[in-house]
Structure formats: C-alpha cells, structure tokens
Write an enzyme that holds these catalytic residues in place. Structure first.
Site, PDB file in Angstrom:
ATOM      1  N   ALA A  48      -5.280   4.289  11.943  1.00 33.19           N
ATOM      2  CA  ALA A  48      -6.640   4.821  11.990  1.00 33.19           C
ATOM      3  C   ALA A  48      -7.221   5.010  13.392  1.00 33.19           C
ATOM      4  O   ALA A  48      -7.598   6.135  13.757  1.00 33.19           O
ATOM      5  CB  ALA A  48      -7.550   3.937  11.131  1.00 33.19           C
ATOM      6  N   ARG A  80      -5.225  14.350   7.457  1.00 34.07           N
ATOM      7  CA  ARG A  80      -5.069  13.163   6.602  1.00 34.07           C
ATOM      8  C   ARG A  80      -6.468  12.739   6.174  1.00 34.07           C
ATOM      9  O   ARG A  80      -7.381  12.687   6.986  1.00 34.07           O
ATOM     10  CB  ARG A  80      -4.364  12.011   7.334  1.00 34.07           C
ATOM     11  CG  ARG A  80      -2.888  12.253   7.594  1.00 34.07           C
ATOM     12  CD  ARG A  80      -2.184  11.002   8.113  1.00 34.07           C
ATOM     13  NE  ARG A  80      -1.923  10.040   7.034  1.00 34.07           N
ATOM     14  CZ  ARG A  80      -1.525   8.800   7.247  1.00 34.07           C
ATOM     15  NH1 ARG A  80      -1.390   8.332   8.485  1.00 34.07           N
ATOM     16  NH2 ARG A  80      -1.261   7.983   6.235  1.00 34.07           N
ATOM     17  N   GLN A 193       6.378   0.543   7.752  1.00 36.51           N
ATOM     18  CA  GLN A 193       5.679   0.365   9.023  1.00 36.51           C
ATOM     19  C   GLN A 193       5.810  -1.090   9.524  1.00 36.51           C
ATOM     20  O   GLN A 193       5.839  -1.337  10.718  1.00 36.51           O
ATOM     21  CB  GLN A 193       4.182   0.712   8.887  1.00 36.51           C
ATOM     22  CG  GLN A 193       3.880   2.192   8.754  1.00 36.51           C
ATOM     23  CD  GLN A 193       3.771   2.648   7.319  1.00 36.51           C
ATOM     24  OE1 GLN A 193       4.459   2.121   6.436  1.00 36.51           O
ATOM     25  NE2 GLN A 193       2.916   3.633   7.052  1.00 36.51           N
ATOM     26  N   ASP A 234      -8.474   1.546   7.160  1.00 37.33           N
ATOM     27  CA  ASP A 234      -8.550   2.983   7.427  1.00 37.33           C
ATOM     28  C   ASP A 234      -9.927   3.537   7.129  1.00 37.33           C
ATOM     29  O   ASP A 234     -10.296   4.586   7.660  1.00 37.33           O
ATOM     30  CB  ASP A 234      -7.479   3.714   6.600  1.00 37.33           C
ATOM     31  CG  ASP A 234      -6.100   3.388   7.127  1.00 37.33           C
ATOM     32  OD1 ASP A 234      -5.578   2.307   6.805  1.00 37.33           O
ATOM     33  OD2 ASP A 234      -5.569   4.205   7.897  1.00 37.33           O
TER      34      ASP A 234
HETATM   35  C1  LIG Z   1      -5.463  -0.459  12.044  1.00 31.54           C
HETATM   36  S1  LIG Z   1      -5.052   1.152  11.704  1.00 31.54           S
HETATM   37  C2  LIG Z   1      -3.551   0.897  10.987  1.00 31.54           C
HETATM   38  C3  LIG Z   1      -3.648   1.216   9.546  1.00 31.54           C
HETATM   39  O1  LIG Z   1      -3.161   2.544   9.371  1.00 31.54           O
HETATM   40  C4  LIG Z   1      -2.027   2.449   8.551  1.00 31.54           C
HETATM   41  O2  LIG Z   1      -1.844   3.564   7.764  1.00 31.54           O
HETATM   42  P1  LIG Z   1      -0.762   4.673   8.216  1.00 31.54           P
HETATM   43  O3  LIG Z   1       0.456   3.936   8.690  1.00 31.54           O
HETATM   44  O4  LIG Z   1      -0.542   5.455   6.938  1.00 31.54           O
HETATM   45  O5  LIG Z   1      -1.435   5.477   9.304  1.00 31.54           O
HETATM   46  C5  LIG Z   1      -2.303   1.238   7.720  1.00 31.54           C
HETATM   47  O6  LIG Z   1      -3.266   1.488   6.735  1.00 31.54           O
HETATM   48  C6  LIG Z   1      -2.795   0.292   8.753  1.00 31.54           C
HETATM   49  O7  LIG Z   1      -3.500  -0.796   8.302  1.00 31.54           O
END
Ligand SMILES: CSC[C@H]1O[C@H](OP(=O)(O)O)[C@H](O)[C@@H]1O
Length: 355
Positions: A48, A80, A193, A234
């Site tokens: 985010a 997104r 991730q 997010d």
């Molecule tokens: C602290 S922002 C990271 C946050 O974003 C991730 O989503 P994505 O990997 O799909 O961008 C995930 O929700 C994390 O907590």
C-alpha cells in the site's frame, strides 16, 4: 525500492521487480505510465504505501514526458482497487499538477514531482515513527522479559515503503533493541509474499525468523508460541475495519480466541474517511491462475491443480474493528479501534475522501 532517474531519453522510474525476488534482484525501468501500470498489476511493485508513492511518481512521469497527466492519473488509480494509498498518491500529484498547470507545462510537471518526492519522504518518516510507537506498544502489552514472538503475514518491510516498512519495521526495531525473540513468517499464499519477500528482508537484516505455511498458524497459537500478531493494511475504513492481505481475518479470529494482541501498523494515508465500513471496501479479485500455478523459484508457475480448475482468489480480506487490538500510525496508537478514537483519527487523517 523506487527511484526517479533522468536518462538521455527523458525521466524514468526504476524499481526493484518484486516478482523476481528472492532469486534475482532485477530493476525494472518504467519510461511511461502503461509500463508502470503493468508493474503495479503484476505486483512487481506492491504494498500500500509504495503503491501511493509509485502512483504519485507515475503522474509526474507522464507530465514530465508531455503526456496527459489526467489520463495517467485515471489509469494509475484504476490499476488496483483496494489499497487506498494508491489513489491518495495519484490524487496528491495530480492536484499539484493541476494547481500549477497555469504556469506552464514544465512548472506543472515539477510540481507533480515535488509532491511525489514529498510523499516519499513523509512515508519514510512515518515508517520510523510507527516502528517506535509499535515497539513501545509491544513492550506495554507484553511486559515479560525474554523478547517478543511476533507472527506476521504477507510483506510489510522496506519493499512496501519509503522507509523500513510498517509492521516489519516494528519487528526490526524490536530486533535492534534486543527484544525480538522470534519472527514467525506466514508464507502467504498464493503469491508467497511472506516466503519470497519477508523472509528475504528478515534474512538481510539478521532477524531470527521461521517460515510457516499459512495453515500452520493455528497450531502455533495453540502451542502458546505467538505473543502478538503484527500486520499491515491496505485500507482502513471509517468504522475501523481493516482490509489487508487475504488470510489476515483468520489470524484475527485466532488471536481473539487465544487472547493474543492483533495489531495493525499503517500510516494515516491508509485511513479512508470516505469508506464508511468494511462492507464498503472493494476487495480485489485476482486471476485464479495465481492459485493453480503459484510462482516458482524464478516466477514461472508451478502447476498444482488439474488444467481447467477454477480458483477463488481474493487478494484481501476485511477484519472487523472488534477483532483489532490497536492500530499503530505515525501519529501514535489507537485502541480501541472503534467509536470516537477512529472518528478523530479519520478527521485528522491526511487522507482526502477518495471513495
Ligand atoms: C503495508 S502495505 C503491505 C500490504 O500490501 C500487501 O498487499 P499486496 O502484496 O497485494 O500489495 C499486503 O496486504 C500487505 O499487508
């Protein structure tokens, strides 16, 4: 993780391609907004706060290259839907560009770039402040000596931030203070991730970490091996509902059942006064292929289901405020995450109404 660079052909954005980690450290070069949109949609750039920074730089890139900044803002904002930070960063740079448009294209482009750079700087400051507030909260919630055993989900380190991240930055601060007994890292299916990125960041920083499959978390709680859950966010709605990587809500239920603090760490740019409650948060649905062919070591899919298998693949889920122990922002700690506290934080949030 993202840089504005001048090149002979004009300015470009370079960013660490997170889809190639941990096997390869490859920098992507984005010379236009469509390339940046693709990078966002494929999660080459993700998380985010970094999405907000990238979105702001994207508007500046379009303006600097004489492209339509309004069109760029629309494309970026739509890339997104769940992380409100993306829309926030795009709007910030677009507003700066509009405010200077009457002074000529070059000054307007410069204003958009200045706004992006300021957001980048502010996020780094916010990360450092959240680390301090978060560690103080853990010390208060977990007074016993011996260090904290933290479970985290997805990836919330420097890869998602202008600084050292959000929840991961708290774990890093605990480690540096000698108060991290261990970091449990959820692999975070389907895009891994946790396994690919949080383990990579934990290893680089020398943290004592252990990887686990998402479905193993329950047995850790049962064994009393988790002192606190730390996650990012997010989008935080006006009622305190928290959208975060899918799998966060089950962790919140486990934490509640086992009386373990469930702490969200997020900058105020993640708070969206314009989204009333959790039911109003748009949860991104991603291609089923990410479930049936999860990323392999070098990004190619490992086929784990019969051809033609349909898969349900929400990128996020929503945790209701009553399951959240506290929200840590750069301004301090909010707990309980309901009532006047969240309302006051929303009122103060730098977030303009996006939704
Ligand atoms: C602290 S922002 C990271 C946050 O974003 C991730 O989503 P994505 O990997 O799909 O961008 C995930 O929700 C994390 O907590």
């Amino acid at each position: 993780m993202i840089r504005w660079e001048e090149s002979p052909g004009g300015p470009v954005l370079t960013l660490l391609d997170q889809t190639r980690l941990p096997a390869e450290e490859v920098r992507l070069v984005c010379a236009d907004v469509p390339a940046l949109v693709r990078a966002i949609q494929t999660l080459a750039v993700r998380g985010a706060p970094l999405l907000g920074i990238a979105g702001a730089y994207g508007v500046a890139l379009a303006a600097a290259r004489g492209r339509d900044a309004e069109e760029a803002a629309t494309l970026l904002e739509r890339s997104r839907p769940t992380a409100v930070n993306l829309a926030y960063g795009v709007r910030l740079a677009a507003d700066a560009w509009r405010a200077s448009a009457g002074e000529g294209a070059e000054r307007a482009a410069g204003a958009a770039l200045a706004a992006a750079r300021e957001l980048h700087r502010r996020d780094a400051e916010a990360s450092s402040a959240m680390a301090g507030h978060g560690l103080a909260l853990l010390d208060e919630l977990l007074p016993g000596g011996g260090g904290h055993r933290i479970l985290t989900h997805c990836n919330t380190g420097a890869l998602v931030s202008g600084g050292e991240g959000t929840a991961f930055a708290v774990a890093l601060a605990a480690h540096r203070a000698g108060r991290l007994r261990g970091l449990w890292v959820d692999e975070t299916r389907p895009l891994l991730q946790g396994a690919r990125l949080t383990a990579y960041e934990a290893a680089r920083n020398g943290l004592p970490y252990t990887l686990l499959t998402d479905n193993a978390a329950g047995s850790l709680f049962t064994a009393g091996e988790v002192d606190a859950v730390l996650i990012g966010a997010d989008r935080i709605a006006a009622d305190g509902s928290v959208a975060n990587k899918v799998g966060s809500y089950p962790l919140a239920v486990l934490a509640k059942y086992h009386r373990v603090p469930f702490v969200v760490v997020a900058p105020t740019t993640t708070i969206d006064p314009g989204t009333a409650d959790g039911a109003s948060i748009v949860v991104e649905q991603r291609p089923g292929r990410e479930v049936t062919e999860p990323p392999g070591a070098l990004g190619e899919g490992l086929v784990v289901a019969p051809p033609g298998t349909r898969a349900y693949n929400p990128a996020f889920d929503v945790t209701p405020p009553e399951l959240v122990t506290a929200i840590v922002t750069e301004e301090g700690v909010l707990s309980p995450v309901t009532g006047d506290g969240i309302a006051a934080l929303c009122a103060r949030s730098r977030q303009v109404t996006i939704s």
